[in-house]
Write an enzyme that holds these catalytic residues in place. Structure first.
Site, mmCIF file in Angstrom:
data_model
loop_
_atom_site.group_PDB
_atom_site.id
_atom_site.type_symbol
_atom_site.label_atom_id
_atom_site.label_comp_id
_atom_site.label_asym_id
_atom_site.label_seq_id
_atom_site.Cartn_x
_atom_site.Cartn_y
_atom_site.Cartn_z
ATOM 1 N N ASP A 294 0.941 -1.030 0.034
ATOM 2 C CA ASP A 294 -0.077 0.043 -0.073
ATOM 3 C C ASP A 294 0.737 1.274 -0.091
ATOM 4 O O ASP A 294 2.164 1.122 0.282
ATOM 5 C CB ASP A 294 -0.991 -0.171 1.108
ATOM 6 C CG ASP A 294 -2.355 0.776 0.872
ATOM 7 O OD1 ASP A 294 -2.060 1.595 0.158
ATOM 8 O OD2 ASP A 294 -3.177 0.559 1.686
ATOM 9 N N PHE A 295 0.242 2.684 -0.269
ATOM 10 C CA PHE A 295 1.265 3.665 -0.448
ATOM 11 C C PHE A 295 1.898 4.092 0.862
ATOM 12 O O PHE A 295 1.364 4.248 1.616
ATOM 13 C CB PHE A 295 0.247 4.740 -0.970
ATOM 14 C CG PHE A 295 0.842 5.853 -1.595
ATOM 15 C CD1 PHE A 295 0.867 5.868 -2.960
ATOM 16 C CD2 PHE A 295 1.330 6.805 -0.953
ATOM 17 C CE1 PHE A 295 1.535 7.302 -3.586
ATOM 18 C CE2 PHE A 295 1.937 7.970 -1.382
ATOM 19 C CZ PHE A 295 2.114 8.030 -2.858
#
Length: 770
Positions: A294-295
């Protein structure tokens, strides 16, 4: 041998290509910078690549780009600076052409896009959020929705989506509840399998399929206090039995990508968990796709989880655990080469990750067909078939919670309606998070839907905003009361909002007119990062409903929201309650269809709605030892899992199982007759729950193990049959093995988790003749 030779096996092409790559080029394949920063759009609509993207290409290239087509306040991409469907297809072609022509080996880029409930791009169809989708209990309908999303995304160049979300909702205070299907792992698993069919299809090298990414791996919906990315306190046995089940089913169905979760489980961050990403996912489950973070998740290992002292340690932990690609690419680009120099990782670690990314690009056919057809994009994106599909999903996902005295359906003639509330005519409030800027004419609000149903010139529809979602202003009360006094029936559209600031301004509460100011009001109380301590209506919404109720007229509350609402006063006092969650761009039409009886409601809850936030957790699959009650109230929810009313009635009879005794590897059939005893046709969701009467480990009091959505005409009876097999009876034992233990199982068939009829099935020990 040449990796460009499409006649060669993919693995041979992968190894041939890796053998030609430099270390910098390998690292480039593992990064995914922000895609919306790779292009500039000129005044005439043409697109050219940015200097920032050119610099990335010079550093070894880029394996993937995140959200080239994404538009929202976070990206700061607007209608003016963003891309139409045709322009989007042209832009990805321009970027792809530059990347292939300005890299030594001509490796195409994989474009990754957000598609939780529709492609998050300008012009794409906005479907209802997953919580509404879950409430349909309709697998075929969801598969069609996924097919539509896939073709809209791939037609513009997007080859991977960061969906479906397979998190199990444990605490609905969590802001991302709207992105999830349910609180039940079995039901989520069924949706997961359909997502693989609809998104990935039979082959990936098609202009109508995309790579599905399962997220968030794992237990992201089980964080403490319902707080986003907070720690998860859970043993491995429960993790396997509940939170991992949907992911396992999706992997078995062919999932090609998995995204790591931000959270830790028992002290180990998911982004650096060798157990989750390698031992379990690849070695035990046989997953053969690639893993993406995920970011910003790798940065959290240094600042947040603090399991790494510096960037080099963080990227080494992630890569060796099994992370192949980093969303954002910041840490991998900056630290992987140094980690290699410091011997924290080896070249073979890089090669393994790169091979997984390249294999997916070959499977997608990107080397042979790197470009897309703008004409096709313009044709399919937001087409009429997809709009009608969005309406159908909303219709089937809307839940009728209360209907005192058959207040609904409403008559279309002879009745004057007041439509009141902050969600009655606000387009973004009904769309949910992860939504792009929308043209007003594309979104049908509740006011629009009711007005279309009765006719704009009928004089039957009055409207007032009344109040906002948040804030204590009551200046709109007088106008709302004036409208209500003139009406026969009041429809109050209340709830929540996951709408980010799209710059549309706010509204004048006295007139309902739009007002654009330098400091626009933001009503967002749900969505990613917006967790709550309570589940009540915010602001003065409840007070407005109470004031309107004093008029003594029928009051219908329509909730548009992203998580359950606990408002006992409304449950007890208003005449009808409709739960729509975030119903998408056709939500207003679908809600009007339900209110006026053109569609018989068939949505059923997939999350339990508590009476009070203090009851949490209130999910139905609780253990027998959870306790009896609190001092102030019992533990029963206001509305149980699986609950939902209809405009007709259904009768359940003759629940039975055949045979009544089987072996652990055998199959039984449980059957029930369901009859529509009402005056109109309708759909019912017949649900099967199973209880293990005695087991070697503690088990849930009941667990969903089957369901069927059937449609019956008045007076029609249908026999519904469920298979009961090993997968429905098995438990995860103390050694983390799936086993069926001998003994009695109660099979409960009914309309929801609190209304059922049971029979018993007995499992004989192995070696005992049945």
């Amino acid at each position: 041998m040449d990796y460009k030779d499409a006649s060669l096996p993919i693995q041979e092409r992968v190894q041939n290509l890796i053998g030609r790559m430099t270390t910098a080029e390998k690292i480039g394949q593992l990064i995914q910078p922000m895609g919306w920063k790779t292009y500039d759009k000129a005044a005439d609509g043409t697109v050219q690549v940015t200097e920032e993207f050119k610099a990335d290409m010079e550093q070894g290239g880029v394996g993937s780009l995140y959200g080239v087509l994404r538009a929202d306040p976070w990206t700061e991409v607007t209608f003016e600076t963003g891309l139409t469907p045709r322009q989007g297809a042209v832009a990805t072609n321009v970027i792809q052409q530059y990347a292939m022509e300005h890299s030594r080996l001509g490796i195409p880029i994989l474009f990754g896009e957000e598609c939780s409930h529709g492609h998050m791009a300008i012009g794409a169809t906005v479907f209802p959020v997953p919580l509404t989708v879950g409430s349909t209990w309709n697998m075929e309908l969801y598969r069609k929705m996924c097919e539509a999303i896939a073709v809209e995304t791939r037609s513009q160049g997007g080859a991977a989506t960061y969906s479906p979300v397979l998190d199990v909702v444990r605490d609905p205070r969590w802001g991302r509840t709207e992105e999830c299907f349910a609180e039940d792992p079995y039901l989520i698993g069924e949706f997961a399998v359909e997502a693989m069919k609809g998104l990935q299809g039979d082959r990936l090298d098609s202009n109508q399929t995309i790579v599905a990414t399962l997220k968030h791996f794992a237990a992201y919906g089980s964080s403490e206090g319902g707080r986003n990315a907070a720690p998860v306190h859970m043993g491995l046995r429960e993790l396997h039995e509940i939170d991992l089940l949907p992911f396992k089913k999706a992997v078995e169905a062919g999932a090609c990508s998995v995204m790591t979760a931000y959270n830790e489980i028992d002290g180990v961050p998911c982004t650096s968990s060798t157990y989750l990403l390698n031992d379990l996912l690849r070695e035990q489950w046989g997953f053969d796709g690639f893993v993406i973070t995920d970011f910003g998740a790798i940065q959290m290992l240094v600042h947040g989880h603090n399991t790494a002292e510096n960037g080099e340690q963080a990227v080494a932990q992630s890569l060796q655990a099994g992370v192949d690609m980093e969303m954002s690419g910041y840490m991998y680009r900056k630290h992987l080469a140094q980690a290699l120099e410091q011997e924290l990782i080896e070249e073979k670690d890089l090669d393994l990750a790169v091979s997984r990314v390249l294999e997916m690009k070959f499977r997608l056919g990107l080397f042979e067909q790197p470009f897309v057809d703008p004409d096709f994009a313009e044709q399919v994106i937001g087409c009429e078939d997809h709009i009608q599909l969005a309406r159908k999903v909303a219709q089937e996902g809307i839940i009728l919670l209360k209907n005192e005295g058959n207040t609904l359906p409403l008559a279309k003639t002879g009745t004057k309606l007041a439509v009141i509330g902050p969600n009655a005519n606000h387009i973004y409030n009904q769309l949910g998070d992860y939504t792009s800027p929308q043209p007003r004419e594309q979104i049908v609000t509740v006011l629009d839907g009711i007005t279309r149903k009765l006719g704009a010139d009928s004089g039957q529809v009055l409207y007032a905003t009344g109040c906002r979602i948040k804030g204590d202003s009551r200046e709109g009360f007088a106008q709302a009361l004036a409208c209500a006094e003139q009406a026969d029936v009041i429809v109050m559209v209340m709830g929540g909002s996951s709408a980010r600031d799209f710059g549309e301004g706010t509204i004048d509460l006295r007139t309902g007119a739009s007002v654009v100011t330098d400091d626009p009001w933001n009503d967002m109380e749900c969505g990613e990062g917006i967790d709550r301590a309570s589940l009540n209506l915010m602001g003065v919404q409840l007070e407005l409903v109470q004031e309107i109720h004093k008029l003594g007229k029928p009051v219908i509350v329509v909730y548009i929201n992203g998580r359950p609402i606990a408002e006992p006063w409304i449950d007890e006092n208003v005449h009808a309650i409709v739960e729509a969650w975030y119903p998408g761009q056709e939500g207003g039409n679908a809600i009007a269809d339900i209110l006026f009886g053109d569609v018989n409601p068939s949505g059923r809850l997939t999350v339990s709605i508590p009476k009070h936030v203090g009851q949490l957790p209130v999910y139905y699959h609780a253990k027998r030892t959870r306790g009896k009650r609190y001092l102030e109230m019992d533990l029963a929810p206001q509305y149980p899992f699986g609950y939902g009313l209809s405009y007709t009635e259904f009768k359940y009879e003759n629940v039975r199982v055949m045979p009544e005794i089987i072996g652990p590897d055998d199959e039984a059939q449980v059957m029930v007759e369901v009859t529509n005893t009402g005056a109109v046709s309708g759909s019912e969701v017949v649900q099967l729950y199973i209880t293990d009467v005695s087991a070697s480990v503690t088990r849930a009091e009941m667990s969903l193990k089957g369901f069927r959505k059937i449609h019956l005409e008045p007076g029609q009876t249908q026999t519904v049959t469920f298979p009961v097999q090993k997968e429905h009876l098995a438990l995860i034992d103390s050694r983390l093995q799936s086993v069926v233990e001998p003994g009695e199982f109660r099979l409960m068939v009914g309309r929801n988790s609190a209304d059922w009829t049971a029979c018993s099935l007995h499992i004989q020990k192995v070696g005992v003749e049945v």
